[in-house]
Design a protein around this motif. Structure first.
Motif, PDB file in Angstrom:
ATOM      1  N   GLU A   1      -7.446  -8.672   0.747  1.00 48.60           N
ATOM      2  CA  GLU A   1      -8.033 -10.136   1.021  1.00 48.60           C
ATOM      3  C   GLU A   1      -6.823 -10.743   1.232  1.00 48.60           C
ATOM      4  O   GLU A   1      -6.810 -11.651   2.213  1.00 48.60           O
ATOM      5  CB  GLU A   1      -8.761 -10.518  -0.319  1.00 48.60           C
ATOM      6  CG  GLU A   1     -10.187  -9.845  -0.309  1.00 48.60           C
ATOM      7  CD  GLU A   1     -10.088  -8.480  -1.038  1.00 48.60           C
ATOM      8  OE1 GLU A   1     -11.236  -7.625  -0.884  1.00 48.60           O
ATOM      9  OE2 GLU A   1      -8.957  -8.119  -1.737  1.00 48.60           O
TER      10      GLU A   1
ATOM     11  N   LYS B   1      -5.212 -10.248   4.678  1.00 53.35           N
ATOM     12  CA  LYS B   1      -6.233 -10.593   5.708  1.00 53.35           C
ATOM     13  C   LYS B   1      -5.940 -12.299   6.011  1.00 53.35           C
ATOM     14  O   LYS B   1      -5.742 -12.470   7.102  1.00 53.35           O
ATOM     15  CB  LYS B   1      -7.699 -10.506   5.488  1.00 53.35           C
ATOM     16  CG  LYS B   1      -8.384 -10.863   6.688  1.00 53.35           C
ATOM     17  CD  LYS B   1     -10.113 -10.564   6.362  1.00 53.35           C
ATOM     18  CE  LYS B   1     -10.917 -10.952   7.412  1.00 53.35           C
ATOM     19  NZ  LYS B   1     -10.568 -10.599   8.938  1.00 53.35           N
TER      20      LYS B   1
ATOM     21  N   GLN C   1      -6.168  -4.760   5.987  1.00 52.69           N
ATOM     22  CA  GLN C   1      -6.439  -5.783   5.799  1.00 52.69           C
ATOM     23  C   GLN C   1      -8.232  -6.312   5.767  1.00 52.69           C
ATOM     24  O   GLN C   1      -8.768  -7.059   4.979  1.00 52.69           O
ATOM     25  CB  GLN C   1      -5.883  -7.319   6.423  1.00 52.69           C
ATOM     26  CG  GLN C   1      -6.887  -7.626   7.787  1.00 52.69           C
ATOM     27  CD  GLN C   1      -6.019  -6.780   8.748  1.00 52.69           C
ATOM     28  OE1 GLN C   1      -5.372  -5.715   8.800  1.00 52.69           O
ATOM     29  NE2 GLN C   1      -6.218  -7.277  10.299  1.00 52.69           N
ATOM     30  N   ASP C   2      -8.769  -5.193   6.383  1.00 51.38           N
ATOM     31  CA  ASP C   2     -10.129  -4.894   6.083  1.00 51.38           C
ATOM     32  C   ASP C   2     -10.580  -4.088   5.229  1.00 51.38           C
ATOM     33  O   ASP C   2     -12.008  -3.648   5.202  1.00 51.38           O
ATOM     34  CB  ASP C   2     -10.835  -4.955   7.537  1.00 51.38           C
ATOM     35  CG  ASP C   2     -10.542  -5.845   8.704  1.00 51.38           C
ATOM     36  OD1 ASP C   2     -10.691  -7.272   8.386  1.00 51.38           O
ATOM     37  OD2 ASP C   2     -10.336  -5.657   9.799  1.00 51.38           O
ATOM     38  N   ASN C   3      -9.850  -3.461   4.327  1.00 49.22           N
ATOM     39  CA  ASN C   3     -10.194  -2.593   3.317  1.00 49.22           C
ATOM     40  C   ASN C   3     -10.607  -1.103   4.030  1.00 49.22           C
ATOM     41  O   ASN C   3     -11.144  -0.634   3.386  1.00 49.22           O
ATOM     42  CB  ASN C   3     -11.149  -2.975   2.357  1.00 49.22           C
ATOM     43  CG  ASN C   3     -11.078  -2.608   1.072  1.00 49.22           C
ATOM     44  OD1 ASN C   3      -9.789  -2.284   0.660  1.00 49.22           O
ATOM     45  ND2 ASN C   3     -12.066  -2.173   0.294  1.00 49.22           N
TER      46      ASN C   3
ATOM     47  N   ASP D   1      -4.070 -13.438   9.457  1.00 53.27           N
ATOM     48  CA  ASP D   1      -4.865 -14.147  10.332  1.00 53.27           C
ATOM     49  C   ASP D   1      -4.089 -15.623  10.949  1.00 53.27           C
ATOM     50  O   ASP D   1      -4.609 -16.011  11.778  1.00 53.27           O
ATOM     51  CB  ASP D   1      -6.137 -14.446   9.584  1.00 53.27           C
ATOM     52  CG  ASP D   1      -7.231 -13.317   9.808  1.00 53.27           C
ATOM     53  OD1 ASP D   1      -7.169 -12.314  10.209  1.00 53.27           O
ATOM     54  OD2 ASP D   1      -8.284 -13.596   9.115  1.00 53.27           O
TER      55      ASP D   1
END
Length: 213
Positions: free
Chosen positions: A116, A119, A51-53, A123
């Motif tokens: 994106e 994430k 999710q943070d690439n 979250d």
């Protein structure tokens, strides 16, 4: 003579105790909704994006226990409910293993689930151990198949399409091997889900079986 008798009695008692312990060990309870593989299955290397690439590979499974689940963020029921259960019982499960325990949510819908989007989705569950991952189908399909799971994309052109996917949760050991699978409870008219309560009950039994391999 008396001393020899005492030694003989103690030796016999030790043998009996050993046999009893062995029988108890052989008849320990088995998990009700989990499959433990007789031989852990090695995973070939793979390339996913989190999710943070950031790239993720088989190396990210080493020295950790991993609970892996496949789905997609637009899933209306199985995915959010399963991830909520996994996030909720994580602390109790992690306390039962020596190494860190991570949760991998592998999205099989890369067209909509960008890093994106992933994430924002992971979250929501407020669980740092939960990692969202995806990739192209050239990576996803063989990886999911190695896990013993499946998914099938819809052929519709509509944007709100659904994706068929497994509801089981796979346990990967710290050597990067598929070791067990927690299966959902199946009931007519009900969404197939892995029960949090059953997972808590089965997890230590699974670990016990793995230690006996």
């Amino acid at each position: 003579m008396f001393r020899n008798v005492i030694v003989l009695v103690l030796s016999a008692a030790a043998v009996v105790a050993g046999v009893m312990l062995y029988l108890l060990w052989q008849h320990q309870p088995l998990p009700q909704h989990a499959l433990v593989y007789p031989q852990p299955r090695n995973l070939a290397d793979f390339e996913l994006i989190d999710q943070d690439n950031m790239p993720r590979s088989r190396a990210d499974l080493m020295d950790k226990w991993t609970l892996a689940f496949v789905g997609y963020t637009y899933c209306p029921d199985i995915c959010p409910l399963t991830l909520a259960k996994l996030a909720g019982v994580h602390a109790e499960l992690a306390a039962k293993v020596g190494q860190p325990l991570q949760i991998w949510f592998v999205s099989v819908d890369p067209q909509r689930d960008t890093p994106e989007q992933l994430k924002q989705y992971v979250d929501y569950f407020r669980q740092p151990a939960l990692i969202g991952l995806t990739a192209g189908h050239d990576q996803l399909f063989p990886f999911v198949r190695q896990l013993g799971l499946m998914y099938a994309m819809s052929s519709t052109a509509e944007q709100d399409y659904l994706v068929d996917h497994s509801a089981s949760v796979v346990l990967i050991n710290p050597l990067g091997q598929v070791a067990a699978m927690f299966k959902p409870e199946m009931a007519p008219g009900e969404v197939p889900l892995v029960s949090g309560e059953q997972l808590l009950a089965d997890f230590p039994l699974v670990l016990n079986q793995l230690q006996r391999r």
